[in-house]
Design a protein around this motif. Structure first.
Motif, short mmCIF file in Angstrom:
data_model
loop_
_atom_site.label_atom_id
_atom_site.label_comp_id
_atom_site.label_asym_id
_atom_site.label_seq_id
_atom_site.Cartn_x
_atom_site.Cartn_y
_atom_site.Cartn_z
N LEU A 1 0.88 -1.12 0.02
CA LEU A 1 0.01 -0.15 0.13
C LEU A 1 0.88 1.32 -0.13
CD1 LEU A 1 -2.70 -1.10 2.80
CD2 LEU A 1 -3.09 -0.77 0.00
N PRO A 2 0.49 2.31 -0.54
CA PRO A 2 1.15 3.51 -0.56
C PRO A 2 1.45 3.79 0.96
CG PRO A 2 -0.39 3.63 -2.23
CD PRO A 2 -0.91 2.54 -1.47
N ARG A 3 2.68 4.53 1.16
CA ARG A 3 2.63 5.16 2.33
C ARG A 3 1.98 6.05 2.79
NH1 ARG A 3 7.01 7.99 1.47
NH2 ARG A 3 7.67 8.47 3.60
N LYS A 4 1.65 6.96 1.93
CA LYS A 4 0.97 8.12 2.50
C LYS A 4 -0.45 7.90 2.70
CE LYS A 4 -0.44 9.12 -2.68
NZ LYS A 4 -1.84 8.34 -3.13
N ASN A 5 -0.90 6.58 2.66
CA ASN A 5 -2.28 6.09 2.97
C ASN A 5 -2.45 6.07 4.48
OD1 ASN A 5 -2.46 5.74 0.18
ND2 ASN A 5 -3.43 3.74 0.33
N PHE A 6 -1.23 6.20 5.23
CA PHE A 6 -1.28 5.94 6.56
C PHE A 6 -1.12 7.26 7.46
CE2 PHE A 6 -0.55 1.81 4.91
CZ PHE A 6 -1.25 1.10 5.70
N THR A 7 -2.03 7.52 8.31
CA THR A 7 -1.81 8.66 9.14
C THR A 7 -2.19 8.54 10.69
OG1 THR A 7 -4.30 9.40 8.73
CG2 THR A 7 -2.84 9.96 7.15
N ALA A 8 -1.77 9.35 11.30
CA ALA A 8 -2.22 9.14 12.80
C ALA A 8 -2.83 10.46 13.33
CB ALA A 8 -0.89 9.15 13.59
N MET A 9 -3.79 10.54 14.50
CA MET A 9 -4.58 11.46 14.74
C MET A 9 -3.75 12.69 15.75
SD MET A 9 -8.27 11.47 16.09
CE MET A 9 -8.66 11.37 17.72
N LEU A 10 -3.48 13.86 15.00
CA LEU A 10 -3.07 14.83 15.98
C LEU A 10 -4.26 15.78 15.81
CD1 LEU A 10 -0.22 15.21 17.05
CD2 LEU A 10 -0.16 13.41 15.24
N ARG A 11 -5.33 15.35 15.19
CA ARG A 11 -6.34 16.48 15.22
C ARG A 11 -7.18 17.05 16.61
NH1 ARG A 11 -9.25 18.56 10.73
NH2 ARG A 11 -10.62 20.35 11.20
N LEU A 12 -7.09 15.88 17.60
CA LEU A 12 -7.66 16.35 18.59
C LEU A 12 -6.67 17.40 19.48
CD1 LEU A 12 -9.60 16.25 21.20
CD2 LEU A 12 -8.38 14.14 21.57
N ASP A 13 -5.30 17.43 19.54
CA ASP A 13 -4.53 18.46 19.91
C ASP A 13 -4.81 19.65 19.08
OD1 ASP A 13 -2.60 16.35 21.54
OD2 ASP A 13 -2.95 15.41 19.51
N HIS A 14 -4.83 19.55 17.82
CA HIS A 14 -5.14 20.91 16.94
C HIS A 14 -6.49 21.43 17.61
CE1 HIS A 14 -5.37 23.21 13.01
NE2 HIS A 14 -6.37 23.19 13.35
N PRO B 1 3.28 10.39 7.33
CA PRO B 1 4.78 9.78 7.04
C PRO B 1 5.70 11.04 6.61
CG PRO B 1 3.32 8.69 5.49
CD PRO B 1 2.56 9.64 6.40
N SER B 2 6.76 11.33 7.04
CA SER B 2 7.63 12.32 6.53
C SER B 2 8.28 11.81 5.20
CB SER B 2 8.69 12.67 7.60
OG SER B 2 9.57 13.62 6.89
N ASP B 3 8.55 13.00 4.47
CA ASP B 3 9.42 12.77 3.26
C ASP B 3 10.63 13.42 3.37
OD1 ASP B 3 8.08 11.04 1.41
OD2 ASP B 3 6.64 12.41 1.01
N GLY B 4 11.03 13.58 4.72
CA GLY B 4 12.25 14.57 4.98
C GLY B 4 12.22 15.77 5.33
N GLN B 5 10.93 16.51 4.95
CA GLN B 5 10.95 17.81 5.23
C GLN B 5 11.09 18.44 6.62
OE1 GLN B 5 8.36 15.81 3.98
NE2 GLN B 5 7.57 16.51 2.02
N TYR B 6 11.31 19.38 6.80
CA TYR B 6 11.68 20.29 8.18
C TYR B 6 12.59 19.20 8.96
CZ TYR B 6 7.68 23.44 6.97
OH TYR B 6 6.95 24.03 6.14
N ILE C 1 6.07 9.17 11.29
CA ILE C 1 4.72 9.95 11.38
C ILE C 1 4.68 10.88 12.36
CG2 ILE C 1 2.09 9.38 11.59
CD1 ILE C 1 3.11 7.25 9.56
N PHE C 2 4.67 12.00 11.82
CA PHE C 2 5.08 13.43 12.27
C PHE C 2 3.63 14.20 12.29
CE2 PHE C 2 7.18 17.17 13.60
CZ PHE C 2 8.32 16.80 14.62
N GLY C 3 3.25 14.97 13.05
CA GLY C 3 2.18 15.97 13.10
C GLY C 3 2.82 17.20 12.17
N PHE C 4 1.93 17.46 11.03
CA PHE C 4 2.54 18.57 10.22
C PHE C 4 1.15 19.56 10.06
CE2 PHE C 4 5.86 15.79 8.70
CZ PHE C 4 7.06 16.48 8.85
N PRO C 5 1.39 20.59 9.53
CA PRO C 5 0.49 21.32 8.89
C PRO C 5 0.01 20.87 7.36
CG PRO C 5 2.28 22.85 8.92
CD PRO C 5 2.79 21.38 9.50
N VAL C 6 -0.91 20.62 7.00
CA VAL C 6 -1.25 20.26 5.79
C VAL C 6 -2.73 21.10 5.20
CG1 VAL C 6 -0.40 17.92 5.96
CG2 VAL C 6 -2.94 18.40 6.15
#
Ligand code: NAX
Length: 327
Positions: free
Chosen positions: A149-162, A269-274, A281-286
């Motif tokens: 499966l593509p890596r980008k399909n996997f996310t974690a919930m940071l929205r509650l913190d947001h 999943p980071s691609d190396g940014q920042y 798997i890092f919380g980021f603005p998107v």
């Protein structure tokens, strides 16, 4: 009318499940014109399966026009079969006397198995949201266990913190929470997360200028957001459930239907940014559009922010190292 989509939810008979399923079935997650089939996973244990039956009886009694089917199961291969969306809520909580390493290992087992099952049977476009803690590391494990499966399909919930951060800022500035934009939370879903309002605006004005109080930021705001989960447990005697379910709905709705140019926070999943190493798997603005999320790039990271980001990254890398031998 639209063809039904398949939404898998694990831990479906738990607290968050009870606050989540009814909202998915009523169309709050994927739209009021999108029929859904719920594929509900619980542990095979007789008591859990019986509780799940009870929840399904209540779903039936709501007579939701958009609910096109419900499939209860104890088998991940059934739950994830052709799933278009998967909300991985069920996880092993920390029991009495359980060390952090035991907790990581117990969850590594669950999320390895579920990642493999997703890999085998889910839609190739499945959008996966991990809520069960440690959410970022569990998402990392599932992603690593699903190589087809593509890596980008996997996310974690940071929205509650947001959302928690937005609500604290609205209270501090006397503004409406819905007017706050360009807020983000970097890092791990844990007290080390870094809620960052340096770029945020409310009604077009800079939140940072309105607050203009770095001591409040460091000594009040960040600890309040970081320890909010513990404060809820202390007050309610139970962990956050309705607000967690609400954040899961927000996360999936924005991912599926778009954020209309607004920033939202997702653990991706980071691609190396920042400077965040690939695959963490890092919380980021998107921003989100057409079913895809896009990282907001090029933001300036000042010294205070860099220290916070380094700290939450270190915690995530320690968690990853703790499960490396199990993958
Ligand atoms: P509950 O204990 O009420 O429910 C969890 C359910 O998951 C139980 O019914 C259990 O039988 C089931 N389960 C356990 N292992 C399973 C497996 N392998 N397959 C399928 N089902 C399984 O917990 P609840 O309050 O609903 O919380 C669920 C998870 O969300 C916990 O890990 C919790 O720590 C986490 N949270 C994450 C948040 C986030 O922002 N990412 C915030 C809220 C919440 O604390």
């Amino acid at each position: 009318s639209k063809k039904p989509v398949r939404v898998a939810v694990t831990g479906a008979a738990g607290q968050i499940g009870y606050a989540l399923l009814f909202r998915i079935a009523s169309g709050e997650m994927l739209g009021k014109d999108q029929p859904v089939i719920l594929q509900l996973l619980e542990i095979p244990d007789e008591k859990a399966q019986k509780a799940l039956k009870g929840v399904i009886m209540e779903l039936e009694d709501c007579a939701f026009p958009l609910l096109a089917g419900v499939i209860p199961t104890g088998d991940p291969l059934v739950a994830f079969k052709d799933a278009d969306y998967a909300l991985l809520v069920g996880a092993r909580p920390r029991g009495p006397g359980m060390e952090r390493a035991d907790l990581l290992a117990a969850n590594a087992q669950i999320f390895t198995a579920q990642g493999k099952a997703l890999d085998q049977v889910a839609s190739r476009k499945v959008k996966v949201l991990v809520v069960g803690n440690p959410a970022n590391t569990n998402a990392y494990i599932a992603m690593k266990s699903a190589p087809s499966l593509p890596r980008k399909n996997f996310t974690a919930m940071l929205r509650l913190d947001h959302n928690r951060a937005a609500s604290q800022i609205a209270a501090k500035t006397g503004t409406a929470v819905g007017d706050i934009e360009k807020l983000t939370v970097w890092g791990n879903h844990s007290p080390t997360m870094y809620a960052d309002y340096r770029f945020a605006t409310v009604g077009g004005k800079s939140v940072k200028d309105l607050i203009n109080d770095q001591v409040w930021n460091a000594d009040t705001f960040l600890p309040t957001v970081g320890k909010r989960g513990a404060a809820i447990i202390e007050a309610r005697g139970l962990s956050s459930a309705a607000s967690a379910a609400n954040a899961a709905i927000d996360h999936m709705r924005d991912w599926a239907l778009g954020s209309n140019g607004k920033w939202v926070t997702m653990g991706i999943p980071s691609d190396g940014q920042y400077g965040i190493p690939k695959d963490v798997i890092f919380g980021f603005p998107v921003t989100t559009e057409n079913g895809e999320y896009k990282l907001v790039e090029g933001l300036e990271i000042d010294k205070f922010s860099q220290e916070r980001i380094d700290k939450t990254l270190k915690e995530l890398q320690d968690e990853q190292a703790g499960v490396a031998h199990l993958l």
